[in-house]
Design a protein around this motif. Structure first.
Motif, PDB file in Angstrom:
ATOM      1  N   THR A 110       0.827  -1.209   0.000  1.00  0.00           N
ATOM      2  CA  THR A 110       0.000   0.000   0.000  1.00  0.00           C
ATOM      3  C   THR A 110       0.862   1.261   0.000  1.00  0.00           C
ATOM      4  N   GLY A 111       1.948   1.250   0.766  1.00  0.00           N
ATOM      5  CA  GLY A 111       2.809   2.428   0.843  1.00  0.00           C
ATOM      6  C   GLY A 111       3.440   2.776  -0.491  1.00  0.00           C
ATOM      7  N   PHE A 112       4.017   1.771  -1.178  1.00  0.00           N
ATOM      8  CA  PHE A 112       4.619   2.020  -2.485  1.00  0.00           C
ATOM      9  C   PHE A 112       3.570   2.480  -3.496  1.00  0.00           C
ATOM     10  N   THR A 113       2.388   1.861  -3.455  1.00  0.00           N
ATOM     11  CA  THR A 113       1.337   2.212  -4.411  1.00  0.00           C
ATOM     12  C   THR A 113       0.843   3.632  -4.193  1.00  0.00           C
ATOM     13  N   PHE A 114       0.589   4.002  -2.945  1.00  0.00           N
ATOM     14  CA  PHE A 114       0.125   5.363  -2.656  1.00  0.00           C
ATOM     15  C   PHE A 114       1.153   6.409  -3.084  1.00  0.00           C
ATOM     16  N   ALA A 115       2.436   6.099  -2.906  1.00  0.00           N
ATOM     17  CA  ALA A 115       3.481   7.042  -3.325  1.00  0.00           C
ATOM     18  C   ALA A 115       3.418   7.272  -4.831  1.00  0.00           C
ATOM     19  N   GLY A 116       3.253   6.200  -5.599  1.00  0.00           N
ATOM     20  CA  GLY A 116       3.165   6.335  -7.049  1.00  0.00           C
ATOM     21  C   GLY A 116       1.914   7.059  -7.493  1.00  0.00           C
ATOM     22  N   LEU A 117       0.763   6.756  -6.869  1.00  0.00           N
ATOM     23  CA  LEU A 117      -0.492   7.405  -7.245  1.00  0.00           C
ATOM     24  C   LEU A 117      -0.480   8.885  -6.877  1.00  0.00           C
ATOM     25  N   LEU A 118       0.132   9.223  -5.742  1.00  0.00           N
ATOM     26  CA  LEU A 118       0.244  10.625  -5.355  1.00  0.00           C
ATOM     27  C   LEU A 118       1.086  11.398  -6.367  1.00  0.00           C
ATOM     28  N   LEU A 119       2.172  10.808  -6.822  1.00  0.00           N
ATOM     29  CA  LEU A 119       3.006  11.450  -7.830  1.00  0.00           C
ATOM     30  C   LEU A 119       2.234  11.633  -9.139  1.00  0.00           C
ATOM     31  N   ALA A 120       1.419  10.649  -9.501  1.00  0.00           N
ATOM     32  CA  ALA A 120       0.611  10.764 -10.720  1.00  0.00           C
ATOM     33  C   ALA A 120      -0.374  11.927 -10.614  1.00  0.00           C
ATOM     34  N   ILE A 121      -0.972  12.108  -9.450  1.00  0.00           N
ATOM     35  CA  ILE A 121      -1.912  13.217  -9.253  1.00  0.00           C
ATOM     36  C   ILE A 121      -1.193  14.558  -9.356  1.00  0.00           C
ATOM     37  N   LEU A 122       0.036  14.620  -8.839  1.00  0.00           N
ATOM     38  CA  LEU A 122       0.807  15.860  -8.911  1.00  0.00           C
ATOM     39  C   LEU A 122       1.245  16.180 -10.338  1.00  0.00           C
ATOM     40  N   LEU A 123       1.200  15.200 -11.227  1.00  0.00           N
ATOM     41  CA  LEU A 123       1.607  15.397 -12.621  1.00  0.00           C
ATOM     42  C   LEU A 123       0.450  15.814 -13.521  1.00  0.00           C
ATOM     43  N   ILE A 124      -0.725  16.057 -12.975  1.00  0.00           N
ATOM     44  CA  ILE A 124      -1.895  16.361 -13.801  1.00  0.00           C
ATOM     45  C   ILE A 124      -1.665  17.598 -14.671  1.00  0.00           C
ATOM     46  N   LYS A 125      -1.151  18.667 -14.085  1.00  0.00           N
ATOM     47  CA  LYS A 125      -0.922  19.897 -14.860  1.00  0.00           C
ATOM     48  C   LYS A 125       0.087  19.691 -15.988  1.00  0.00           C
ATOM     49  N   PRO A 126       1.267  19.100 -15.732  1.00  0.00           N
ATOM     50  CA  PRO A 126       2.192  18.843 -16.847  1.00  0.00           C
ATOM     51  C   PRO A 126       1.607  17.916 -17.916  1.00  0.00           C
ATOM     52  N   LEU A 127       0.797  16.945 -17.508  1.00  0.00           N
ATOM     53  CA  LEU A 127       0.193  16.037 -18.486  1.00  0.00           C
ATOM     54  C   LEU A 127      -0.758  16.785 -19.413  1.00  0.00           C
ATOM     55  N   ASN A 128      -1.556  17.691 -18.866  1.00  0.00           N
ATOM     56  CA  ASN A 128      -2.437  18.494 -19.702  1.00  0.00           C
ATOM     57  C   ASN A 128      -1.636  19.378 -20.653  1.00  0.00           C
ATOM     58  N   ALA A 129      -0.500  19.892 -20.187  1.00  0.00           N
ATOM     59  CA  ALA A 129       0.342  20.720 -21.062  1.00  0.00           C
ATOM     60  C   ALA A 129       0.939  19.899 -22.193  1.00  0.00           C
ATOM     61  N   LEU A 130       1.292  18.643 -21.920  1.00  0.00           N
ATOM     62  CA  LEU A 130       1.859  17.787 -22.958  1.00  0.00           C
ATOM     63  C   LEU A 130       0.869  17.486 -24.064  1.00  0.00           C
ATOM     64  N   LEU A 131      -0.425  17.593 -23.777  1.00  0.00           N
ATOM     65  CA  LEU A 131      -1.433  17.381 -24.815  1.00  0.00           C
ATOM     66  C   LEU A 131      -1.309  18.407 -25.931  1.00  0.00           C
ATOM     67  N   LEU A 132      -0.766  19.572 -25.625  1.00  0.00           N
ATOM     68  CA  LEU A 132      -0.593  20.630 -26.621  1.00  0.00           C
ATOM     69  C   LEU A 132       0.666  20.446 -27.449  1.00  0.00           C
ATOM     70  N   GLY A 133       1.496  19.479 -27.069  1.00  0.00           N
ATOM     71  CA  GLY A 133       2.772  19.287 -27.729  1.00  0.00           C
ATOM     72  C   GLY A 133       3.902  19.783 -26.844  1.00  0.00           C
ATOM     73  N   GLU A 134       5.088  19.210 -27.015  1.00  0.00           N
ATOM     74  CA  GLU A 134       6.207  19.552 -26.141  1.00  0.00           C
ATOM     75  C   GLU A 134       6.630  21.008 -26.293  1.00  0.00           C
ATOM     76  N   MET A 135       6.542  21.571 -27.521  1.00  0.00           N
ATOM     77  CA  MET A 135       6.950  22.963 -27.734  1.00  0.00           C
ATOM     78  C   MET A 135       6.035  23.910 -26.976  1.00  0.00           C
ATOM     79  N   TYR A 136       4.704  23.675 -27.091  1.00  0.00           N
ATOM     80  CA  TYR A 136       3.748  24.519 -26.371  1.00  0.00           C
ATOM     81  C   TYR A 136       3.898  24.343 -24.865  1.00  0.00           C
ATOM     82  N   ALA A 137       4.135  23.100 -24.429  1.00  0.00           N
ATOM     83  CA  ALA A 137       4.301  22.848 -23.000  1.00  0.00           C
ATOM     84  C   ALA A 137       5.520  23.589 -22.453  1.00  0.00           C
ATOM     85  N   ALA A 138       6.597  23.596 -23.210  1.00  0.00           N
ATOM     86  CA  ALA A 138       7.792  24.318 -22.783  1.00  0.00           C
ATOM     87  C   ALA A 138       7.522  25.817 -22.692  1.00  0.00           C
TER      88      ALA A 138
END
Length: 344
Positions: free
Chosen positions: A206-234
């Motif tokens: 549970t500890g390892f899984t929660f750590a990974g899922l928490l990191l995934a939640i923190l990546l939501i904003k960068p993931l949405n930016a990547l949808l626009l392409g790496e140049m736009y995200a940068a």
């Protein structure tokens, strides 16, 4: 769209609770519902065997299925967004094969089975987890490297498959030189199951899984930016290299943890993100990540129920059930790919 998405949350939560309760009540051994409720409430029952089955077997198994389904589904979503490829996933890109290779080295030469490793101190748990994580991270690192060299997604998938074949060949060599009992234990582990995590091991899983899922939640904003392409995200201030490394670490941790304790599980990581996108009709990760997480847990709990054959004491391997649910989803996506916009 947000109002529509919020409608899925109570539905998925309700379905999750129903499937979780079903995993506690339904199994190879028939236990009355009243007895299960008494056991969970602490009242106990006249049959000690029923109490052991519910608390020592079914409860950890249901929790494991819930967390493993969420982990694999989120891992598939991260990879599909990173590579902008709807066929990306931990198994397709060879990441699971890398984790298998790490676990094979531990199981075939340092214990023979996960249960034997569990008799060691906490370092025994960490040896299996770190071996699986190391194997998965190495394969992911190679995929990230080749993604900078090869721009064609189809070619990148072929490279991932080839790397998976190389990892599988090394596993074959390890199997060839290992003893018969260790090979048998590794083959049984490779069929996949949610019962490999005991009540004592559950906090670490549970500890390892929660750590990974928490990191995934923190990546939501960068993931949405990547949808626009790496140049736009940068241009939006997203550090592409750091984001890739974080996605690498997150996916590697979730895949390695699940693979180490449950074996290689097929199709959940590949198919569930598609189910979530089809339900939402959107690629906004603020809605997509939680819906994917809940859907993955529901699918895994459903597979856990389908493993038990009605009227018998026989239990099917997990990887005999997951393709029944996952393969039709992938076929539907391929056939209707022109009408489905995944990365808009």
């Amino acid at each position: 769209m947000k109002k529509q998405a919020f409608l899925f949350y109570p539905f998925l939560f309700g379905l999750l609770l129903l499937l979780f309760a079903g995993g506690l009540v339904y199994g190879a051994v028939s236990i009355p519902l009243e007895s299960v409720v008494k056991i969970l409430s602490g009242e106990g029952t006249e049959r000690l065997a029923w109490q052991n089955i519910v608390l020592q077997s079914r409860l950890p198994q249901a929790v494991t299925a819930l967390l493993a389904g969420a982990s694999l589904a989120v891992s598939g979503l991260l990879l599909q967004t990173l590579f902008r490829n709807p066929l990306a996933g931990p198994s397709i890109l060879g990441i699971s094969d890398g984790a298998n290779l790490g676990v094979a080295a531990i199981m075939l030469y340092f214990g023979g089975s996960l249960s034997m490793v569990s008799d060691l101190p906490i370092s025994g748990y960490l040896a299996v987890i770190l071996a699986a994580f190391g194997g998965a991270a190495c394969i992911l690192g190679l995929i990230i490297y080749f993604s900078a060299k090869v721009k064609n997604n189809v070619m990148l998938l072929i490279i991932g498959i080839m790397i998976g074949y190389l990892a599988s060949s090394l596993i074959s060599v390890l199997n060839y030189y290992a003893s018969t009992d260790k090979v048998h234990a590794f083959v049984m582990w490779g069929l996949g199951n949610f019962s490999g995590v005991s009540l004592q091991q559950l906090p670490y899983f549970t500890g390892f899984t929660f750590a990974g899922l928490l990191l995934a939640i923190l990546l939501i904003k960068p993931l949405n930016a990547l949808l626009l392409g790496e140049m736009y995200a940068a241009n939006l201030g997203i550090k592409i290299k750091r984001t890739r490394i974080l996605i690498l670490l997150c996916t590697g941790l979730l895949t390695a943890t699940t693979t180490a304790f449950c074996g290689p599980i097929s199709f959940i990581g590949l198919a569930v993100p598609h189910v979530a996108r089809l339900m939402l009709g959107s690629s906004n990760h603020k809605m997509l990540v939680p819906v994917t997480l809940l859907t993955g847990s529901c699918i895994a709990l459903l597979c856990n129920l389908l493993m038990v054959l009605p009227g018998t004491n026989n239990i099917l391997p997990l990887n005999a059930v997951t393709p029944m649910l996952g393969a039709p989803v992938i076929i539907y996506v391929i056939v209707n790919r022109k009408n489905i916009q995944y990365f808009d």
